[in-house]
Enzyme design. Structure first.
Site: not given
Length: 433
Positions: A248, A250-252, A293, A362
């Protein structure tokens, strides 16, 4: 007796102060949306005030040290948040007017039962700040970054790059989008600049994302140019089974589906999965979604590819979230390093022999990037580095290190763009057995 109406702008100031107070208290900064403030002009102004106060946090700290000889009053409600917003306006947003900064600050403090006794102090402090606003406006850019952060990043990236980091902090981040299709008409309708592969950039952010051409039709999703790099490097055959851990929003996941993979998208948070589901529905994609998880997920069969965008310090996102600069301690980073190692171990377990694992964060911290590569190669027998080549990153070959890793930072310019990008780290591995 009729109730006297609130002065114009006071409600917005109070709302902005509440949001900034929450961020100063440790919450993640989330810009106001239409549900928070329906009027677009109010929303833009509130976001501008808060982001300016956050980006200039270090400089405002220096002002407060000079203006408040005894320091911030204890147990003073919203006093600090209101004061920071007002100093940001007085010194760095002169187009908004000095009078409203002083008047609304005093009125806002009066509306807070825990701070109203400080209205006189607020007025006196802001008048002193107004008298010194020209000098304050020329404060040293070195104050923009915490001293320890500046020193560490200077050792890693060099003083010239760190100077560009400071410039990027003040400039903020433009809006980068990933396109679902090769769509020149959409690029023109968006007035966007092509960057890398299917990433485009909008420098003009005068409309909310939901109002942009193509949004309702699912023709793009929001994704920084740096964040869009990892999924492009998987390099598997279409139809391959791929696991997106910590998926989440969800871009990738969308990129992997666009590439033709069969994707399992995993996250351990129901609300985040709901957001991912809504994003996929808008885009017309249908991954297999799992709530679990990532550290102990045990699939019935292994995957040809695994993408792990691991939770991290997020220091690479400081253009959007300046607050991370002032929160990340060595112990905080160390706890994330341990979490990442657990996730890497399980990502390896989920990978079939001959499969490809992408690890990314990131973060601008080597402990969460380069050092994790060394750890993984020593701790996980059968895992080998699968070096990334500069030609795999056209438009940004300088981000590929001599060791075959990807390291971006806000001082880099993607494609022919004139603004930076998030700090991101990417490593690619293969499993030999």
């Amino acid at each position: 007796m009729a109730h006297k109406p609130d002065p114009a702008g006071l409600k917005l100031r109070l709302i902005a102060a509440r949001r900034l107070k929450a961020v100063l208290g440790g919450e993640h900064f989330s810009p106001f949306n239409a549900a928070d403030l329906p009027d677009g002009r109010d929303r833009a102004l509130a976001n501008r005030l808060i982001t300016t106060a956050l980006r200039r946090h270090g400089q405002i700290d220096a002002m407060l040290a000079e203006l408040l000889e005894k320091g911030l009053p204890p147990r003073s409600g919203s006093f600090e948040a209101i004061l920071r917003l007002s100093l940001a306006q007085l010194v760095f947003l002169p187009d908004l007017g000095a009078h409203s900064a002083l008047f609304l600050a005093v009125e806002a403090v009066k509306r807070d039962n825990k701070a109203r006794h400080l209205s006189g102090l607020m007025n006196a402090v802001l008048r002193r700040a107004q008298a010194n606003s020209a000098r304050y406006g020329l404060m040293d850019e070195a104050l923009l970054l915490p001293e320890a952060v500046r020193q560490r990043w200077t050792e890693i990236y060099g003083s010239a790059a760190v100077s560009r980091f400071a410039e990027a902090l003040i400039a903020g981040a433009p809006l980068d989008l990933t396109l679902r299709d090769d769509d020149q008409d959409l690029i023109e309708a968006l007035a966007a600049e092509p960057l890398l592969a299917d990433s485009v950039r909008l420098e003009n952010r005068d409309r909310p994302v939901e109002a942009l051409p193509g949004y309702d039709a699912g023709r793009f999703w929001v994704q920084d140019a740096a964040s869009a790099i990892p999924a492009r490097l998987l390099g598997l055959e279409p139809g391959s089974n791929v696991l997106d851990l910590c998926a989440a929003p969800g871009g990738k996941t969308a990129q992997l589906l666009k590439a033709g993979y069969k994707v399992t998208a995993l996250d351990n948070d129901r609300a985040r999965l709901d957001r991912l589901r809504a994003n996929m529905e808008r885009l017309g994609y249908a991954p297999h979604m799992v709530e679990a998880d990532a550290g102990n997920y045990a699939p019935s069969s292994t995957f040809k590819g695994v993408l792990l965008d691991a939770p991290c310090s997020a220091t690479g996102t400081f253009r959007r979230h300046p607050e991370v600069l002032w929160r990340r301690s060595a112990s905080d980073i160390a706890s994330r390093v341990r979490l990442q190692q657990g996730l890497l171990t399980n990502a390896f377990r989920c990978l079939e022999p001959g499969g490809t694992l992408l690890y990314c964060t990131c973060s601008l911290e080597p402990e969460e990037g380069e050092s994790q590569v060394d750890w993984a190669l020593n701790a996980l027998p059968g895992l080998e580095l699968f070096p990334i080549r500069p030609q795999e990153l056209p438009g940004l070959p300088q981000a590929v290190t001599s060791g075959g890793l990807v390291r971006t930072h806000p001082g880099m310019t993607p494609g022919s763009g004139n603004a930076g990008m998030d700090g991101f780290f990417v490593a690619r591995f293969s499993r030999t057995g």
